[in-house]
Design a protein around this motif. Sequence first.
Motif, PDB file in Angstrom:
ATOM      1  N   LYS A  54       0.829  -1.205   0.000  1.00 29.86           N
ATOM      2  CA  LYS A  54       0.000   0.000   0.000  1.00 29.86           C
ATOM      3  C   LYS A  54       0.866   1.260   0.000  1.00 29.86           C
ATOM      4  CE  LYS A  54      -3.949  -2.050   2.288  1.00 29.86           C
ATOM      5  NZ  LYS A  54      -4.498  -2.345   3.610  1.00 29.86           N
ATOM      6  N   LEU A  55       2.119   1.116   0.411  1.00 30.12           N
ATOM      7  CA  LEU A  55       2.998   2.287   0.486  1.00 30.12           C
ATOM      8  C   LEU A  55       4.112   2.302  -0.557  1.00 30.12           C
ATOM      9  CD1 LEU A  55       3.031   2.372   4.329  1.00 30.12           C
ATOM     10  CD2 LEU A  55       2.413   4.335   2.920  1.00 30.12           C
ATOM     11  N   THR A  56       4.727   1.143  -0.804  1.00 32.74           N
ATOM     12  CA  THR A  56       5.833   1.110  -1.756  1.00 32.74           C
ATOM     13  C   THR A  56       6.110  -0.303  -2.228  1.00 32.74           C
ATOM     14  OG1 THR A  56       8.138   1.740  -2.129  1.00 32.74           O
ATOM     15  CG2 THR A  56       7.606   0.819   0.013  1.00 32.74           C
ATOM     16  N   MET A  57       6.895  -0.453  -3.320  1.00 33.27           N
ATOM     17  CA  MET A  57       7.312  -1.791  -3.728  1.00 33.27           C
ATOM     18  C   MET A  57       8.820  -1.984  -3.590  1.00 33.27           C
ATOM     19  SD  MET A  57       6.730  -1.520  -7.880  1.00 33.27           S
ATOM     20  CE  MET A  57       7.572  -2.990  -8.379  1.00 33.27           C
ATOM     21  N   THR A  58       9.498  -1.053  -2.952  1.00 30.83           N
ATOM     22  CA  THR A  58      10.929  -1.212  -2.705  1.00 30.83           C
ATOM     23  C   THR A  58      11.173  -1.311  -1.204  1.00 30.83           C
ATOM     24  OG1 THR A  58      11.342   0.178  -4.627  1.00 30.83           O
ATOM     25  CG2 THR A  58      13.208  -0.261  -3.201  1.00 30.83           C
ATOM     26  N   VAL A  68       6.526   7.938   2.895  1.00 35.17           N
ATOM     27  CA  VAL A  68       7.777   7.228   2.619  1.00 35.17           C
ATOM     28  C   VAL A  68       8.888   8.259   2.426  1.00 35.17           C
ATOM     29  CG1 VAL A  68       8.953   5.565   1.133  1.00 35.17           C
ATOM     30  CG2 VAL A  68       6.478   5.419   1.429  1.00 35.17           C
ATOM     31  N   LYS A  71      13.998   4.700   0.869  1.00 39.41           N
ATOM     32  CA  LYS A  71      13.786   3.275   0.613  1.00 39.41           C
ATOM     33  C   LYS A  71      14.953   2.642  -0.113  1.00 39.41           C
ATOM     34  CE  LYS A  71      11.114   4.346  -3.478  1.00 39.41           C
ATOM     35  NZ  LYS A  71       9.850   4.176  -4.165  1.00 39.41           N
ATOM     36  N   ARG A  73      17.705   1.336   0.976  1.00 40.39           N
ATOM     37  CA  ARG A  73      19.061   1.371   1.521  1.00 40.39           C
ATOM     38  C   ARG A  73      19.043   1.500   3.041  1.00 40.39           C
ATOM     39  NH1 ARG A  73      19.686   7.157   0.794  1.00 40.39           N
ATOM     40  NH2 ARG A  73      21.762   6.964   1.636  1.00 40.39           N
TER      41      ARG A  73
ATOM     42  N   ALA B  82      12.619   0.418  -9.087  1.00 42.41           N
ATOM     43  CA  ALA B  82      11.603  -0.579  -9.425  1.00 42.41           C
ATOM     44  C   ALA B  82      10.339   0.100  -9.942  1.00 42.41           C
ATOM     45  CB  ALA B  82      11.287  -1.433  -8.195  1.00 42.41           C
ATOM     46  N   GLU B  83      10.012   1.267  -9.381  1.00 43.90           N
ATOM     47  CA  GLU B  83       8.793   1.979  -9.774  1.00 43.90           C
ATOM     48  C   GLU B  83       8.883   2.463 -11.228  1.00 43.90           C
ATOM     49  OE1 GLU B  83      10.420   2.355  -6.942  1.00 43.90           O
ATOM     50  OE2 GLU B  83       8.902   1.613  -5.547  1.00 43.90           O
ATOM     51  N   ARG B  86       8.606  -0.506 -13.570  1.00 46.96           N
ATOM     52  CA  ARG B  86       7.219  -0.940 -13.671  1.00 46.96           C
ATOM     53  C   ARG B  86       6.447  -0.037 -14.623  1.00 46.96           C
ATOM     54  NH1 ARG B  86       3.759  -0.590  -8.358  1.00 46.96           N
ATOM     55  NH2 ARG B  86       3.825   1.617  -8.856  1.00 46.96           N
ATOM     56  N   SER B 198       0.910   6.410  -2.277  1.00 49.32           N
ATOM     57  CA  SER B 198       1.599   7.506  -1.603  1.00 49.32           C
ATOM     58  C   SER B 198       3.093   7.246  -1.588  1.00 49.32           C
ATOM     59  CB  SER B 198       1.088   7.629  -0.175  1.00 49.32           C
ATOM     60  OG  SER B 198       1.287   6.396   0.480  1.00 49.32           O
ATOM     61  N   ASP B 199       3.595   6.801  -2.729  1.00 46.94           N
ATOM     62  CA  ASP B 199       5.007   6.428  -2.770  1.00 46.94           C
ATOM     63  C   ASP B 199       5.931   7.650  -2.619  1.00 46.94           C
ATOM     64  OD1 ASP B 199       7.264   4.887  -3.001  1.00 46.94           O
ATOM     65  OD2 ASP B 199       6.358   3.619  -4.519  1.00 46.94           O
ATOM     66  N   MET B 200       7.227   7.343  -2.448  1.00 47.03           N
ATOM     67  CA  MET B 200       8.185   8.404  -2.153  1.00 47.03           C
ATOM     68  C   MET B 200       8.334   9.401  -3.309  1.00 47.03           C
ATOM     69  SD  MET B 200      12.028   7.895  -0.771  1.00 47.03           S
ATOM     70  CE  MET B 200      12.936   7.904  -2.293  1.00 47.03           C
ATOM     71  N   ARG B 204      13.519  13.594  -3.454  1.00 48.12           N
ATOM     72  CA  ARG B 204      14.254  13.434  -2.205  1.00 48.12           C
ATOM     73  C   ARG B 204      15.679  12.942  -2.452  1.00 48.12           C
ATOM     74  NH1 ARG B 204      12.201  13.226   2.681  1.00 48.12           N
ATOM     75  NH2 ARG B 204       9.986  13.618   2.947  1.00 48.12           N
ATOM     76  N   ILE B 209      23.438  12.060  -2.878  1.00 52.91           N
ATOM     77  CA  ILE B 209      22.950  10.780  -2.360  1.00 52.91           C
ATOM     78  C   ILE B 209      23.206   9.653  -3.366  1.00 52.91           C
ATOM     79  CG2 ILE B 209      20.858   9.493  -1.711  1.00 52.91           C
ATOM     80  CD1 ILE B 209      19.897  11.905  -0.249  1.00 52.91           C
ATOM     81  N   LYS B 212      26.669   8.585  -3.019  1.00 52.25           N
ATOM     82  CA  LYS B 212      26.733   7.855  -1.757  1.00 52.25           C
ATOM     83  C   LYS B 212      26.208   6.432  -1.948  1.00 52.25           C
ATOM     84  CE  LYS B 212      25.443   8.936   2.981  1.00 52.25           C
ATOM     85  NZ  LYS B 212      24.565   9.854   3.710  1.00 52.25           N
ATOM     86  N   MET B 213      25.165   6.285  -2.771  1.00 47.47           N
ATOM     87  CA  MET B 213      24.611   4.960  -3.028  1.00 47.47           C
ATOM     88  C   MET B 213      25.633   4.088  -3.754  1.00 47.47           C
ATOM     89  SD  MET B 213      20.735   6.114  -3.932  1.00 47.47           S
ATOM     90  CE  MET B 213      19.901   4.555  -4.232  1.00 47.47           C
ATOM     91  N   GLU B 216      27.898   2.950  -0.986  1.00 47.46           N
ATOM     92  CA  GLU B 216      27.185   1.948  -0.168  1.00 47.46           C
ATOM     93  C   GLU B 216      27.129   0.598  -0.870  1.00 47.46           C
ATOM     94  OE1 GLU B 216      24.206   5.034   2.231  1.00 47.46           O
ATOM     95  OE2 GLU B 216      23.377   3.689   0.717  1.00 47.46           O
ATOM     96  N   GLU B 220      28.641  -2.820   0.582  1.00 50.18           N
ATOM     97  CA  GLU B 220      27.751  -3.952   0.825  1.00 50.18           C
ATOM     98  C   GLU B 220      28.167  -5.182   0.010  1.00 50.18           C
ATOM     99  OE1 GLU B 220      23.654  -3.109  -0.072  1.00 50.18           O
ATOM    100  OE2 GLU B 220      23.239  -5.264  -0.093  1.00 50.18           O
TER     101      GLU B 220
END
Lengths: 86, 343
Positions: A54-58, A68, A71, A73, B82-83, B86, B198-200, B204, B209, B212-213, B216, B220
């Motif tokens: 409902k909020l995200t797929m990641t 959100v 996400k 990381r 991913a968004e 899709r 209500s995705d991000m 942002r 960043i 930085k990713m 990271e 990892e």
Amino acid sequence: MQLNSQINFNMEIKILGTGCPKCKALENATREAIAKNNIDATVTKVEDITEIMKLTMTTPALVVDGKVVMKGRVPSQSELVQLIKK
Amino acid sequence: MNLQIFKSRNFQIALLILPFWCLIYNNLQPVTDRLIDSVFGMTKGAHFTEALRFFIFEFPKVILLLVLIIFFVGILRSYFTAERTRKALEGKKTFTGNVMAAGLGIVTPFCSCSAIPLFLGFVESGVPLGVTFSFLIAAPMINEVAVILLYGLFGWRTALVYVITGLAIAIIAGWVIGKLKLEKWVEPWVYETLLANSDMDESRINFDIRIKMGFEAVKEIVGKVWLYVMLGIAIGAGVHGFVPEDFMASLMGKSTWYSVPLSILIGIPLYSNAAGIVPIVSVLIEKGASLGTALAFMMSVIGLSLPEMVILRKVLKMPLILTFIGIVGCGIMVVGFLFNFIF
């Protein structure tokens, strides 16, 4: 509980993740950030996939007051504090 | 892009590190030779000397390559969320969709624990089942660690062959699954899931960043695989000098036709990351295994993993999982036979 107690009053933080190592790392890091910086917030872990979708797929994702904010990381402590306070 | 990027702290750090990387990478061979021949004063040509030379040169080389490429892939992946993938795949016609999905499978961030949310998100937003499968096949099979190790230990030709055949399998297997109309074997609850509204907000993520990713990702992934790389190359270096040539020829050679299907069957339950399997396969080839058989074994180990099937069981009924394994297995088998036949 000093200066920023008002802005942070009873914040609701959710960690979305199905239980992978990264999700656990994010949960631990968030709890640490909150404890160390005296942020007044309740942290809940959401593992139910239908709730997550409902909020995200990641995953993992950090949700502050229903939004959100991060996400995919595990951010550093300083970045986490920034994300939560913003 | 404007000059703003130079203000990014992480970008400045990356710029500082780059010359050192080049310096070390370009001097690995002379330094190794000096160390072995002058400092240690070992006899040239002896089994142990050459094994040690191989290890001291190959291990840092592969690690340096991993660090550099994973850093760039980490930055690149911050753009391919991913968004977005899709959205790009929504409502695509089957064959074009399969090609796109396989390609995007390489660059979209993916791990076995993200398989379920991805599957739900794709299927629910109208991406055809076959197209979703092309993505799910390509994403784990063609990953940066496998490709870098293949490049480092076999050369760019083999790395390219692996990528192209992997893509072909993902496209064709996904297309076949789409044609078979297997939606009935998807767990019904999948279609009842509500999707994010209500995705991000993407804004942002700024350039700092993203860099930085990249860091990271290096921390990892290299942190996770360096030990396997070291063990794999150490075993490789040892076998290199001490196991007779053609040792594997009778088992995994061209003349034994059943070696291809057998290595695929052995590969499915074997769950190893690319970092562990590629150095070992490189030794198998040196000792007489044929390229087709080795390629099939590698694809089966990396692309068809039991833990991922267990995770997918939550959204797929058993017959669909078995069909999936069967079709991908057949694709890998064709690749194996083809390469044994050509080379």
